[in-house]
Scaffold this active site. Structure first.
Site, PDB file in Angstrom:
ATOM      1  CB  SER A 116      -0.903   0.006   1.230  1.00 49.88           C
ATOM      2  OG  SER A 116      -1.670  -1.182   1.253  1.00 49.88           O
TER       3      SER A 116
HETATM    4  C1  LIG Z   1      -3.277  -4.166  -0.445  1.00 48.61           C
HETATM    5  S1  LIG Z   1      -2.767  -5.803  -0.141  1.00 48.61           S
HETATM    6  C2  LIG Z   1      -2.147  -5.736   1.496  1.00 48.61           C
HETATM    7  C3  LIG Z   1      -1.027  -4.776   1.677  1.00 48.61           C
HETATM    8  C4  LIG Z   1      -0.112  -5.087   2.830  1.00 48.61           C
HETATM    9  N1  LIG Z   1      -0.803  -5.030   4.095  1.00 48.61           N
HETATM   10  C5  LIG Z   1       1.126  -4.218   2.845  1.00 48.61           C
HETATM   11  O1  LIG Z   1       2.101  -4.672   3.421  1.00 48.61           O
HETATM   12  O2  LIG Z   1       1.131  -3.095   2.302  1.00 48.61           O
HETATM   13  C6  LIG Z   1      -4.296  -6.647   0.111  1.00 48.61           C
HETATM   14  C7  LIG Z   1      -4.130  -8.113   0.391  1.00 48.61           C
HETATM   15  O3  LIG Z   1      -5.367  -8.606   0.861  1.00 48.61           O
HETATM   16  C8  LIG Z   1      -5.434  -9.973   0.498  1.00 48.61           C
HETATM   17  N2  LIG Z   1      -6.807 -10.441   0.662  1.00 48.61           N
HETATM   18  C9  LIG Z   1      -7.878 -10.305  -0.148  1.00 48.61           C
HETATM   19  N3  LIG Z   1      -8.955 -10.879   0.408  1.00 48.61           N
HETATM   20  C10 LIG Z   1      -8.562 -11.404   1.579  1.00 48.61           C
HETATM   21  C11 LIG Z   1      -9.206 -12.138   2.607  1.00 48.61           C
HETATM   22  N4  LIG Z   1     -10.504 -12.458   2.544  1.00 48.61           N
HETATM   23  N5  LIG Z   1      -8.481 -12.521   3.671  1.00 48.61           N
HETATM   24  C12 LIG Z   1      -7.157 -12.210   3.769  1.00 48.61           C
HETATM   25  N6  LIG Z   1      -6.498 -11.538   2.833  1.00 48.61           N
HETATM   26  C13 LIG Z   1      -7.189 -11.128   1.747  1.00 48.61           C
HETATM   27  C14 LIG Z   1      -4.886 -10.008  -0.910  1.00 48.61           C
HETATM   28  O4  LIG Z   1      -4.423 -11.288  -1.256  1.00 48.61           O
HETATM   29  C15 LIG Z   1      -3.764  -8.965  -0.810  1.00 48.61           C
HETATM   30  O5  LIG Z   1      -2.534  -9.575  -0.598  1.00 48.61           O
END
Ligand SMILES: C[S@@+](CC[C@H](N)C(=O)[O-])C[C@H]1O[C@@H](n2cnc3c(N)ncnc32)[C@H](O)[C@@H]1O
Length: 412
Positions: free
Chosen positions: A77
């Site tokens: 992010s």
């Molecule tokens: C924007 S990224 C996370 C960014 C991260 N926190 C960082 O270090 O910047 C969003 C993540 O949410 C995950 N995601 C989507 N749906 C999800 C769910 N139901 N449970 C857990 N993770 C999920 C995706 O696989 C993705 O890796």
């Protein structure tokens, strides 16, 4: 003699220092422990191979994974948003944190803030993201973060209760696990989508429901798994102009709307102006228009490909009033050197009524709500019956919750 320019790429250390200075100057970092985390954690280690130091430390998203359709499914992010969310979580050394949506970098920042006596659990639904996060965390020296593969909708009860749950994926709902796994006094920071507009809410339990003490416009990749709840997309000109609907009560005739776009357009200006730097005004006016008890959508356009046809105030999230065969969206036209003027542009048989209504609503917001700084946002259990307060209230019913946006935020 040929001349050549030698370009010196910043070292990661220098780039981290520059990023901290930038985030501090812009007001995103105010807490010394958060500044120290951004100064310490090597962001480039979490970026895909081939990412330059400049790109890794820009105040921007780094895409790390795409789906078969090319759409981003995971990213690091933007630093400004990570700083905002970490500060909102009010962490201390020793705090316990659950991160929903992983990647590793944000978890490392959290681990740095809570220190070795704290706990960070990070859950991701994508096994590849989990594997990459574990490897990078180990390499960066944060192997103590527990990265779990699973549906974050369920949280991770075994690691709780948590002083903070930080959700880093766009959600249309607040599943019960996130609040149940909060310790007393804990904070839930989550990007909640309400009628298509996503706001990062800082939520705390109070009186049987959650109350938002802060709200900030943001964007995240959408939730997968049980909480998957995509918006409806109505293409008006292929993908160049799309109407986004996030309310099952709103029904439109897609063919009639496309036909409307071929017809004449009507443009009106309101007396209301805003400085282009007044981000709060834009955030508030979007939620105000979304809160009206009437069919509502969001127009999303490719500005270059729709030039001369559509010119909305915001190319990604433009508030749009609807009937089944007509629509009118918010515009912004330059008024003078420093201010811009809100207006409305409409298409279809009801364009006159819709543009007039939009102007009246913008004017009412300016006269009665603008100084109030936005609605009170509260999240109740689904099915809760709320007493009538006489104030305008948008109710967003979802599977687990009922979110209420109430204007003004307190009774006058
Ligand atoms: C924007 S990224 C996370 C960014 C991260 N926190 C960082 O270090 O910047 C969003 C993540 O949410 C995950 N995601 C989507 N749906 C999800 C769910 N139901 N449970 C857990 N993770 C999920 C995706 O696989 C993705 O890796």
């Amino acid at each position: 003699m040929p001349t050549s320019e030698v370009v010196h790429e910043l070292t990661p250390d220098d780039a981290r220092g520059r990023l901290v200075d930038l985030l501090t100057a812009r007001g995103w970092i105010t807490q010394p422990q958060v500044a120290a985390a951004f100064a310490t954690v090597p962001r480039h280690v979490f970026a895909p191979k081939g990412t330059s130091v400049d790109e890794a430390y820009a105040d921007d998203v780094v895409v790390t994974r795409r789906g078969p359709d090319g759409k981003t499914t995971s990213s690091i992010s933007a630093p400004w948003l990570q700083a905002y969310m970490i500060e909102a979580a009010r962490l201390q050394p020793g705090s316990r944190v659950l991160e929903v949506g992983s990647g590793g970098y944000n978890a490392a920042l959290l681990a740095q803030v809570v220190g070795p006596s704290g706990t960070v659990v990070s859950v991701d639904i994508d096994p590849q993201v989990v594997a990459n996060a574990r490897t990078a965390l180990e390499e960066a020296g944060y192997g103590r973060v527990l990265v779990v593969c699973g549906d974050g909708e369920d949280g991770y009860a075994a690691g709780g209760p948590y002083d903070a749950v930080i959700v880093t994926v766009e959600t249309s709902d607040i599943p019960p696990a996130w609040t149940q796994q909060l310790a007393p006094g804990g904070v839930l920071v989550a990007p909640l989508r309400m009628r298509g507009h996503t706001r990062c809410l800082t939520l705390q339990p109070g009186d049987g429901h959650l109350v938002a003490s802060a709200s900030l416009q943001c964007g995240f990749v959408p939730m997968q798994g049980h909480g998957r709840d995509p918006v409806r997309r109505v293409p008006l000109r292929g993908d160049d102009a799309v109407l986004v609907l996030d309310d099952s009560r709103t029904q439109v005739d897609a063919d009639a709307l496309r036909t409307a776009l071929d017809g004449p357009r009507l443009e009106l200006r309101s007396p209301v102006t805003a400085a282009i730097s007044d981000g709060e005004a834009f955030e508030a006016i979007h939620l105000w228009l979304a809160s009206q008890p009437r069919p509502y959508g969001i127009l999303k356009v490719d500005r270059e490909r729709t030039a001369g046809l559509l010119d909305p105030q915001d190319r990604f999230f433009c508030p749009t009033l609807l009937t089944s065969d007509s629509f009118a969206y918010l515009t912004l036209r330059q008024h003078d050197e420093t201010t811009w003027q809100f207006g409305a542009q409409g298409f279809g048989p009801a364009a006159g009524a819709l543009t007039g209504d939009l102007i009246d609503l913008v004017t009412a917001w300016d006269q009665h709500e603008r100084a109030g700084g936005g609605p009170q946002i509260s999240v109740y259990s689904a099915g809760t019956r709320l007493p009538d307060t006489g104030r305008l209230r948008l109710l967003v019913p979802r599977r687990h919750t009922l979110t209420a946006l109430t204007w003004p935020r307190s009774s006058r």
